[in-house]
Motif scaffolding. Structure first.
Motif, PDB file in Angstrom:
ATOM      1  N   ASN A 114       0.826  -1.194   0.000  1.00  0.00           N
ATOM      2  CA  ASN A 114       0.000   0.000   0.000  1.00  0.00           C
ATOM      3  C   ASN A 114       0.863   1.246   0.000  1.00  0.00           C
ATOM      4  O   ASN A 114       1.996   1.230   0.502  1.00  0.00           O
ATOM      5  N   GLY A 115       0.316   2.322  -0.528  1.00  0.00           N
ATOM      6  CA  GLY A 115       0.939   3.615  -0.350  1.00  0.00           C
ATOM      7  C   GLY A 115       0.452   4.229   0.945  1.00  0.00           C
ATOM      8  O   GLY A 115       0.056   3.532   1.885  1.00  0.00           O
ATOM      9  N   SER A 116       0.465   5.544   0.993  1.00  0.00           N
ATOM     10  CA  SER A 116       0.004   6.255   2.182  1.00  0.00           C
ATOM     11  C   SER A 116      -1.294   6.973   1.873  1.00  0.00           C
ATOM     12  O   SER A 116      -1.420   7.612   0.831  1.00  0.00           O
ATOM     13  N   ASN A 477       2.495   2.195  17.763  1.00  0.00           N
ATOM     14  CA  ASN A 477       3.493   1.132  17.641  1.00  0.00           C
ATOM     15  C   ASN A 477       3.193   0.212  16.467  1.00  0.00           C
ATOM     16  O   ASN A 477       4.085  -0.133  15.687  1.00  0.00           O
ATOM     17  N   ILE A 478       1.927  -0.209  16.328  1.00  0.00           N
ATOM     18  CA  ILE A 478       1.565  -1.099  15.222  1.00  0.00           C
ATOM     19  C   ILE A 478       1.807  -0.402  13.892  1.00  0.00           C
ATOM     20  O   ILE A 478       2.388  -0.976  12.961  1.00  0.00           O
ATOM     21  N   ALA A 479       1.353   0.857  13.778  1.00  0.00           N
ATOM     22  CA  ALA A 479       1.536   1.592  12.523  1.00  0.00           C
ATOM     23  C   ALA A 479       3.009   1.772  12.205  1.00  0.00           C
ATOM     24  O   ALA A 479       3.429   1.622  11.051  1.00  0.00           O
ATOM     25  N   SER A 480       3.823   2.088  13.194  1.00  0.00           N
ATOM     26  CA  SER A 480       5.260   2.263  12.960  1.00  0.00           C
ATOM     27  C   SER A 480       5.888   0.970  12.461  1.00  0.00           C
ATOM     28  O   SER A 480       6.695   0.969  11.528  1.00  0.00           O
ATOM     29  N   GLN A 481       5.531  -0.152  13.077  1.00  0.00           N
ATOM     30  CA  GLN A 481       6.086  -1.436  12.657  1.00  0.00           C
ATOM     31  C   GLN A 481       5.674  -1.775  11.231  1.00  0.00           C
ATOM     32  O   GLN A 481       6.500  -2.211  10.414  1.00  0.00           O
ATOM     33  N   LEU A 482       4.392  -1.573  10.921  1.00  0.00           N
ATOM     34  CA  LEU A 482       3.917  -1.876   9.573  1.00  0.00           C
ATOM     35  C   LEU A 482       4.579  -0.980   8.536  1.00  0.00           C
ATOM     36  O   LEU A 482       4.926  -1.431   7.435  1.00  0.00           O
ATOM     37  N   GLN A 483       4.763   0.286   8.859  1.00  0.00           N
ATOM     38  CA  GLN A 483       5.377   1.205   7.906  1.00  0.00           C
ATOM     39  C   GLN A 483       6.845   0.852   7.672  1.00  0.00           C
ATOM     40  O   GLN A 483       7.324   0.875   6.527  1.00  0.00           O
ATOM     41  N   CYS A 484       7.561   0.539   8.742  1.00  0.00           N
ATOM     42  CA  CYS A 484       8.962   0.133   8.573  1.00  0.00           C
ATOM     43  C   CYS A 484       9.062  -1.155   7.756  1.00  0.00           C
ATOM     44  O   CYS A 484       9.938  -1.292   6.900  1.00  0.00           O
ATOM     45  N   TRP A 485       8.169  -2.082   8.026  1.00  0.00           N
ATOM     46  CA  TRP A 485       8.180  -3.352   7.301  1.00  0.00           C
ATOM     47  C   TRP A 485       7.906  -3.136   5.817  1.00  0.00           C
ATOM     48  O   TRP A 485       8.648  -3.601   4.956  1.00  0.00           O
ATOM     49  N   GLY A 486       6.817  -2.419   5.496  1.00  0.00           N
ATOM     50  CA  GLY A 486       6.412  -2.270   4.109  1.00  0.00           C
ATOM     51  C   GLY A 486       7.354  -1.420   3.292  1.00  0.00           C
ATOM     52  O   GLY A 486       7.766  -1.804   2.185  1.00  0.00           O
ATOM     53  N   LEU A 487       7.732  -0.247   3.811  1.00  0.00           N
ATOM     54  CA  LEU A 487       8.684   0.593   3.082  1.00  0.00           C
ATOM     55  C   LEU A 487      10.055  -0.066   2.993  1.00  0.00           C
ATOM     56  O   LEU A 487      10.775   0.099   2.003  1.00  0.00           O
ATOM     57  N   GLY A 488      10.398  -0.816   4.053  1.00  0.00           N
ATOM     58  CA  GLY A 488      11.716  -1.441   4.078  1.00  0.00           C
ATOM     59  C   GLY A 488      11.938  -2.483   3.003  1.00  0.00           C
ATOM     60  O   GLY A 488      13.076  -2.848   2.711  1.00  0.00           O
TER      61      GLY A 488
END
Length: 646
Positions: A114-116, A477-488
């Motif tokens: 997904n994007g943002s 916390n959940i959003a930060s983890q998902l964003q790091c995972w997906g963008l990473g």
């Protein structure tokens, strides 16, 4: 569009490209042109690229001049369509920078991101197994609004990853039928005639091949290429990331008045904690401290900042910090200085679309498709960078431009306003980077909504999502983890918002950059020591985050359970492993299987339980290769730093 032709002699199941043809196509006068053959290469000022020239056999006055390079398993091309004729061209009604087909050996699976759009789903994995047809298109004219312009595909034998470079609205169609995978990437709505000798830029494409590998390994190939050959790098070749502080939270949540004294006091507090960059966001310009209402009046509000921003920048530099300032040059209020002085340089939104849209009502759009508008923006931004002695320029873009673009198109020029606008954006950023060596451009766009192959050549996304601004606790916390995972999966450099400094919170947002979006703790505050530790840890781990990223346990969308990541540096067989145990994780033990560990070697391992460090120990590779992690307390984390010995 007709089915793209396949030449099994030149196109193998490993998703290779033909050597003698442009892999895209056009539709003109009711027919498809997929017969652009190579007629020669020309030198490019950057020796890593060539200019490959193709012309259509059936319409030989139409040429494609493509910047082209192949590095290892990755091929990139940036095509420009040229009407090489003294007469207007035929009408072009479809543009595809990639229109290719490959035979497959099994079902095809799609792995996208997904994007943002400022929701909990920002950058969440999007997986579809055994696809038939997948259609992708961002919303509103910003390239990563809702869907990310990178994806991977596999036929469970070979895999590929695609990256798209178009900072407007692109489209992709992925179709698998009868043992044939068809991929089309281009622009979704065009209908234009080119004037004599006129040219237009088309979306660029990155294709990464991983024969015999998984889709995740194809993503890693693409990420490594992005890291080494695409994204901006610091002078030492490393990441441009940094730790930063700003009073933006205070400005948006209670104190809307900016002052030199308040900013410098905050800067001193940030410097004492070890922050590397001081950040002045919206609110420094115009006649009143209402950042939304004042866009387009790009002068310092002297009633609050009599000496401007330079004293703040100077103090940051004295303290060994960098300085960043915010601006949104593409959007303006109709009553603003720019809109009143240069009305001919602005596009209007159709009334029915703007009436109920906060970002469009009484707003106009600077038409970067007009060279005069690019000159205006360049002159002002460049002068402010100089005046403020800024190291980083943060460009925001809080609107959806698509309807304004199409409203400005003539009937025989559908799509041209968008094309020229995107070309103008690239020219603006290229000119700024040339005029200010070492400058870093932060690409914001309502939090991560204009991230693509071409913006990432010129900028870094230092505010990846607006969703985190008003969130805390589990949501954060959940959003930060998902964003790091997906963008990473795709890019190394982006920024995490920090609202707490404990190790679990900061490692949930682990990126090459972080910004504290909160008031800073004082020396007597229990969080003070954590803040110092968090900043020091980000600096220490940053070099690893640009290395190969291996996902060990994916985060959950709905619960804070377990998450684990590995970053491995091949040059010296070192790396880090981060494991997070969320409050919803029932088990206190997991087994991780990090990659690239030699079972017969010995490693020096340093373990951090949250911020508590143990003495380094020698660990057998066989044990590290199957690492058992026990975290007794929920909302806690483990960091393992390892280095092969000998």
């Amino acid at each position: 569009m007709k089915t793209p032709t396949v030449s099994t002699s030149s196109i193998a199941p490993s998703f290779s490209l033909p050597n003698d043809r442009w892999p895209g196509s056009l539709a003109v006068s009711g027919k498809t042109l997929d017969d652009f053959v190579s007629i020669g290469d020309e030198a490019h000022p950057d020796a890593s690229w060539t200019v490959r020239v193709f012309h259509s056999v059936s319409e030989p006055t139409l040429q494609i001049r493509a910047q082209w390079r192949a590095i290892g398993a990755v091929t990139e091309w940036i095509p420009t369509l040229v009407n090489n004729s003294p007469k207007p061209s035929v009408r072009i009604t479809e543009v595809r920078s990639l229109a290719a087909s490959w035979p497959t050996r099994g079902p095809v699976d799609f792995y996208g991101t997904n994007g943002s759009d400022s929701t909990p789903n920002d950058y969440v994995d999007r997986t579809e197994l055994d696809i038939g047809v997948v259609e992708l298109m961002p919303k509103g004219g910003r390239s990563s609004d809702g869907i990310f312009p990178f994806f991977a595909l596999t036929d469970r034998h070979d895999s590929l990853a695609i990256g798209i470079g178009w900072s407007g609205r692109w489209c992709a169609t992925l179709r698998h039928t009868n043992g044939l995978l068809q991929i089309e990437v281009g622009l979704p709505q065009v209908g234009f005639v080119l004037q004599p000798q006129e040219s237009v830029r088309l979306p660029s494409v990155l294709l990464a091949r991983a024969p015999g590998k998984t889709a995740d390994q194809a993503r890693r190939v693409a990420r490594a290429h992005m890291t080494k050959h695409v994204v901006p790098r610091a002078a030492d070749g490393g990441s441009t990331g940094f730790t930063a502080y700003s009073m933006m939270y205070d400005f948006l949540h209670g104190n809307p008045v900016i002052s030199e004294e308040g900013e410098i006091a905050a800067l001193e507090q940030a410097a004492a904690l070890g922050f590397e960059t001081y950040w002045v966001d919206a609110g420094w310009y115009g006649t009143q401290p209402n950042w939304v209402e004042e866009v387009g009046s790009w002068y310092v509000r002297r009633s609050d900042l009599p000496r401007g921003l330079r004293p703040i920048s100077d103090r940051a530099h004295e303290r060994g910090m960098k300085f960043i300032f915010w601006m949104e040059p593409e959007r303006a209020r109709q009553s603003s200085e720019w809109a009143r002085a240069h009305p001919e340089l602005f596009l209007s939104y159709p009334g029915h679309n703007a009436q109920h849209d906060w970002w469009k009502k009484d707003n106009v759009l600077l038409n970067l498709g007009d060279p005069r508008a690019v000159d205006l923006a360049f002159a002002k931004i460049s002068s402010l960078i100089t005046e403020f002695n800024a190291d980083i320029f943060r460009q925001d873009f809080n609107t959806t431009p698509l309807d304004a673009w199409y409203a400005a198109d003539a009937p025989d020029r559908v799509g041209i306003t968008e094309i020229r606008y995107v070309e103008g954006l690239y020219e603006l950023w290229d000119r700024l980077l040339a005029a200010h060596p070492g400058l870093v451009i932060d690409n914001c766009a309502s939090g991560g909504r204009r991230i693509d192959l071409e913006t990432m050549r010129r900028s870094v996304p230092l505010w990846r999502s607006d969703y985190l601004m008003d969130k805390g606790g589990a949501e954060l916390n959940i959003a930060s983890q998902l964003q790091c995972w997906g963008l990473g999966h795709w890019i190394p450099d982006h920024l995490g918002i920090i609202k707490r400094f404990d190790a679990y919170a900061t490692r949930s947002a682990l990126s090459t950059a972080l910004m504290a979006y909160r008031a800073l703790p004082g020396e007597q505050d229990p969080e003070y020591a954590n803040a110092i530790a968090a900043i020091a840890e980000n600096k220490r781990l940053r070099p690893f985050i640009g290395e190969e990223r291996i996902g060990l346990i994916a985060p959950s969308l709905g619960k804070e359970v377990w998450m684990a990541l590995q970053y491995h540096r091949h040059s010296d067989s070192s790396g880090i492993i981060v494991a997070l145990r969320g409050p919803d994780a029932d088990s206190e033990t997991v087994t991780l299987f990090p990659e690239h560990i030699d079972a017969n070697a010995t490693y020096q391992v340093t373990r951090w339980d949250d911020y508590r460090v143990a003495a380094p120990a020698q660990v057998a590779g066989a044990k590290l290769k199957e690492t058992v992690i026990t975290i007794a307390q929920t909302r806690s984390s483990i960091l393992i730093e390892y280095q092969r010995v000998g």
